[in-house]
Design a protein around this motif. Sequence first.
Motif, PDB file in Angstrom:
ATOM      1  N   ARG A 279     -24.540 110.707 -57.743  1.00  0.00           N
ATOM      2  CA  ARG A 279     -25.262 110.113 -58.886  1.00  0.00           C
ATOM      3  C   ARG A 279     -24.438 110.228 -60.173  1.00  0.00           C
ATOM      4  NH1 ARG A 279     -29.884 112.175 -62.196  1.00  0.00           N
ATOM      5  NH2 ARG A 279     -29.398 114.112 -61.160  1.00  0.00           N
ATOM      6  N   ALA A 280     -23.793 111.344 -60.365  1.00  0.00           N
ATOM      7  CA  ALA A 280     -22.963 111.542 -61.558  1.00  0.00           C
ATOM      8  C   ALA A 280     -21.796 110.556 -61.575  1.00  0.00           C
ATOM      9  CB  ALA A 280     -22.450 112.975 -61.610  1.00  0.00           C
ATOM     10  N   LEU A 281     -21.194 110.313 -60.410  1.00  0.00           N
ATOM     11  CA  LEU A 281     -20.102 109.348 -60.338  1.00  0.00           C
ATOM     12  C   LEU A 281     -20.600 107.947 -60.691  1.00  0.00           C
ATOM     13  CD1 LEU A 281     -17.235 108.485 -59.762  1.00  0.00           C
ATOM     14  CD2 LEU A 281     -17.830 108.383 -57.324  1.00  0.00           C
ATOM     15  N   LYS A 282     -21.773 107.594 -60.210  1.00  0.00           N
ATOM     16  CA  LYS A 282     -22.343 106.283 -60.557  1.00  0.00           C
ATOM     17  C   LYS A 282     -22.519 106.157 -62.065  1.00  0.00           C
ATOM     18  CE  LYS A 282     -24.688 105.413 -56.197  1.00  0.00           C
ATOM     19  NZ  LYS A 282     -25.941 105.360 -55.465  1.00  0.00           N
ATOM     20  N   ARG A 283     -22.995 107.204 -62.707  1.00  0.00           N
ATOM     21  CA  ARG A 283     -23.179 107.172 -64.160  1.00  0.00           C
ATOM     22  C   ARG A 283     -21.844 107.042 -64.883  1.00  0.00           C
ATOM     23  NH1 ARG A 283     -26.839 111.589 -66.580  1.00  0.00           N
ATOM     24  NH2 ARG A 283     -26.550 110.235 -68.374  1.00  0.00           N
ATOM     25  N   LEU A 284     -20.829 107.742 -64.396  1.00  0.00           N
ATOM     26  CA  LEU A 284     -19.497 107.612 -64.994  1.00  0.00           C
ATOM     27  C   LEU A 284     -18.986 106.183 -64.870  1.00  0.00           C
ATOM     28  CD1 LEU A 284     -17.436 110.788 -63.984  1.00  0.00           C
ATOM     29  CD2 LEU A 284     -17.800 109.901 -66.282  1.00  0.00           C
ATOM     30  N   ARG A 285     -19.170 105.614 -63.699  1.00  0.00           N
ATOM     31  CA  ARG A 285     -18.723 104.234 -63.471  1.00  0.00           C
ATOM     32  C   ARG A 285     -19.448 103.275 -64.420  1.00  0.00           C
ATOM     33  NH1 ARG A 285     -14.393 104.651 -60.280  1.00  0.00           N
ATOM     34  NH2 ARG A 285     -14.726 105.346 -58.160  1.00  0.00           N
ATOM     35  N   GLN A 286     -20.740 103.463 -64.591  1.00  0.00           N
ATOM     36  CA  GLN A 286     -21.532 102.599 -65.469  1.00  0.00           C
ATOM     37  C   GLN A 286     -21.085 102.714 -66.923  1.00  0.00           C
ATOM     38  OE1 GLN A 286     -25.483 103.945 -64.517  1.00  0.00           O
ATOM     39  NE2 GLN A 286     -25.647 102.641 -62.705  1.00  0.00           N
ATOM     40  N   SER A 287     -20.542 103.854 -67.304  1.00  0.00           N
ATOM     41  CA  SER A 287     -20.104 104.051 -68.687  1.00  0.00           C
ATOM     42  C   SER A 287     -18.770 103.370 -68.974  1.00  0.00           C
ATOM     43  CB  SER A 287     -19.978 105.543 -68.989  1.00  0.00           C
ATOM     44  OG  SER A 287     -18.833 106.073 -68.350  1.00  0.00           O
TER      45      SER A 287
ATOM     46  N   LEU B 256     -19.538 110.133 -47.314  1.00  0.00           N
ATOM     47  CA  LEU B 256     -20.455 111.016 -48.028  1.00  0.00           C
ATOM     48  C   LEU B 256     -21.243 110.282 -49.115  1.00  0.00           C
ATOM     49  CD1 LEU B 256     -18.298 114.269 -48.402  1.00  0.00           C
ATOM     50  CD2 LEU B 256     -20.139 113.810 -46.770  1.00  0.00           C
ATOM     51  N   GLY B 257     -20.939 108.998 -49.305  1.00  0.00           N
ATOM     52  CA  GLY B 257     -21.707 108.199 -50.264  1.00  0.00           C
ATOM     53  C   GLY B 257     -21.020 107.931 -51.587  1.00  0.00           C
ATOM     54  N   PHE B 258     -19.777 108.355 -51.731  1.00  0.00           N
ATOM     55  CA  PHE B 258     -19.053 108.120 -52.972  1.00  0.00           C
ATOM     56  C   PHE B 258     -18.450 106.716 -52.988  1.00  0.00           C
ATOM     57  CE2 PHE B 258     -18.906 112.749 -52.600  1.00  0.00           C
ATOM     58  CZ  PHE B 258     -19.351 113.120 -53.857  1.00  0.00           C
ATOM     59  N   ASP B 259     -18.575 106.040 -54.107  1.00  0.00           N
ATOM     60  CA  ASP B 259     -17.970 104.717 -54.307  1.00  0.00           C
ATOM     61  C   ASP B 259     -16.583 104.950 -54.898  1.00  0.00           C
ATOM     62  OD1 ASP B 259     -17.403 102.049 -54.752  1.00  0.00           O
ATOM     63  OD2 ASP B 259     -18.580 101.944 -56.600  1.00  0.00           O
ATOM     64  N   ILE B 260     -15.593 105.030 -54.013  1.00  0.00           N
ATOM     65  CA  ILE B 260     -14.238 105.388 -54.411  1.00  0.00           C
ATOM     66  C   ILE B 260     -13.255 104.404 -53.795  1.00  0.00           C
ATOM     67  CG2 ILE B 260     -12.441 107.146 -54.178  1.00  0.00           C
ATOM     68  CD1 ILE B 260     -14.581 109.261 -54.173  1.00  0.00           C
ATOM     69  N   ASN B 261     -12.299 103.955 -54.600  1.00  0.00           N
ATOM     70  CA  ASN B 261     -11.203 103.139 -54.092  1.00  0.00           C
ATOM     71  C   ASN B 261     -10.057 104.056 -53.678  1.00  0.00           C
ATOM     72  OD1 ASN B 261     -12.496 100.658 -54.672  1.00  0.00           O
ATOM     73  ND2 ASN B 261     -11.892 100.878 -56.810  1.00  0.00           N
ATOM     74  N   SER B 262      -9.355 103.692 -52.654  1.00  0.00           N
ATOM     75  CA  SER B 262      -8.253 104.513 -52.148  1.00  0.00           C
ATOM     76  C   SER B 262      -7.212 104.794 -53.228  1.00  0.00           C
ATOM     77  CB  SER B 262      -7.602 103.820 -50.953  1.00  0.00           C
ATOM     78  OG  SER B 262      -6.528 104.586 -50.479  1.00  0.00           O
ATOM     79  N   ASP B 263      -6.947 103.820 -54.098  1.00  0.00           N
ATOM     80  CA  ASP B 263      -5.925 104.013 -55.130  1.00  0.00           C
ATOM     81  C   ASP B 263      -6.376 104.956 -56.248  1.00  0.00           C
ATOM     82  OD1 ASP B 263      -7.741 102.176 -56.168  1.00  0.00           O
ATOM     83  OD2 ASP B 263      -6.208 101.029 -57.219  1.00  0.00           O
ATOM     84  N   GLU B 264      -7.616 105.401 -56.210  1.00  0.00           N
ATOM     85  CA  GLU B 264      -8.106 106.370 -57.196  1.00  0.00           C
ATOM     86  C   GLU B 264      -7.907 107.812 -56.726  1.00  0.00           C
ATOM     87  OE1 GLU B 264     -11.822 104.238 -59.387  1.00  0.00           O
ATOM     88  OE2 GLU B 264     -12.154 104.840 -57.300  1.00  0.00           O
ATOM     89  N   VAL B 265      -7.450 107.993 -55.499  1.00  0.00           N
ATOM     90  CA  VAL B 265      -7.268 109.333 -54.929  1.00  0.00           C
ATOM     91  C   VAL B 265      -5.796 109.729 -55.046  1.00  0.00           C
ATOM     92  CG1 VAL B 265      -7.456 110.733 -52.839  1.00  0.00           C
ATOM     93  CG2 VAL B 265      -9.174 108.969 -53.316  1.00  0.00           C
TER      94      VAL B 265
END
Length: 147
Positions: free
Chosen positions: A33-41, A66-75
């Motif tokens: 949920r925190a990651l979603k909020r960061l993305r929205q900001s 695990l439910g995280f919306d993450i692109n491979s290039d962000e890791v």
Amino acid sequence: MDNCNWVKNIRGVLLDINGTIQVGDKPTRDAVRALKRLRQSGIAVKFITNATKNSKNGLHAKLTRLGFDINSDEVFTSLTAARRLVEAEKLRPFCLLQDEAMEDFAGLEVSNPNAVVVGLAPDCLNYECLNQAFRWVCCTKSKYILA
């Protein structure tokens, strides 16, 4: 005086993976949920870890499960950094890594090694492998031992 003005200047956030957004096979409480909020900001997010047992793709797949919306290039992992150094210096590494982590070194020239890359690799931490790594370091006078 508004104590939150500094937040407006944030352009990006680095999030540690292990122990921060996930522990074992579970996300930490409210991390998705925190990651979603960061993305929205609109704040840029990168995910970092010094874990070396899994490949970048394996880690990305796990976080996605695990439910995280993450692109491979962000890791960005310590193996990512090691690969970049190996390529920049045109090294031929002898890798003491788990099989999955070896994926991050696919396509590199590894014959006649002039460097050693060490990660969390219980399968490789034995006399035979460590002795071979030691011999490569001693015989080639390599200045590169990446751990």
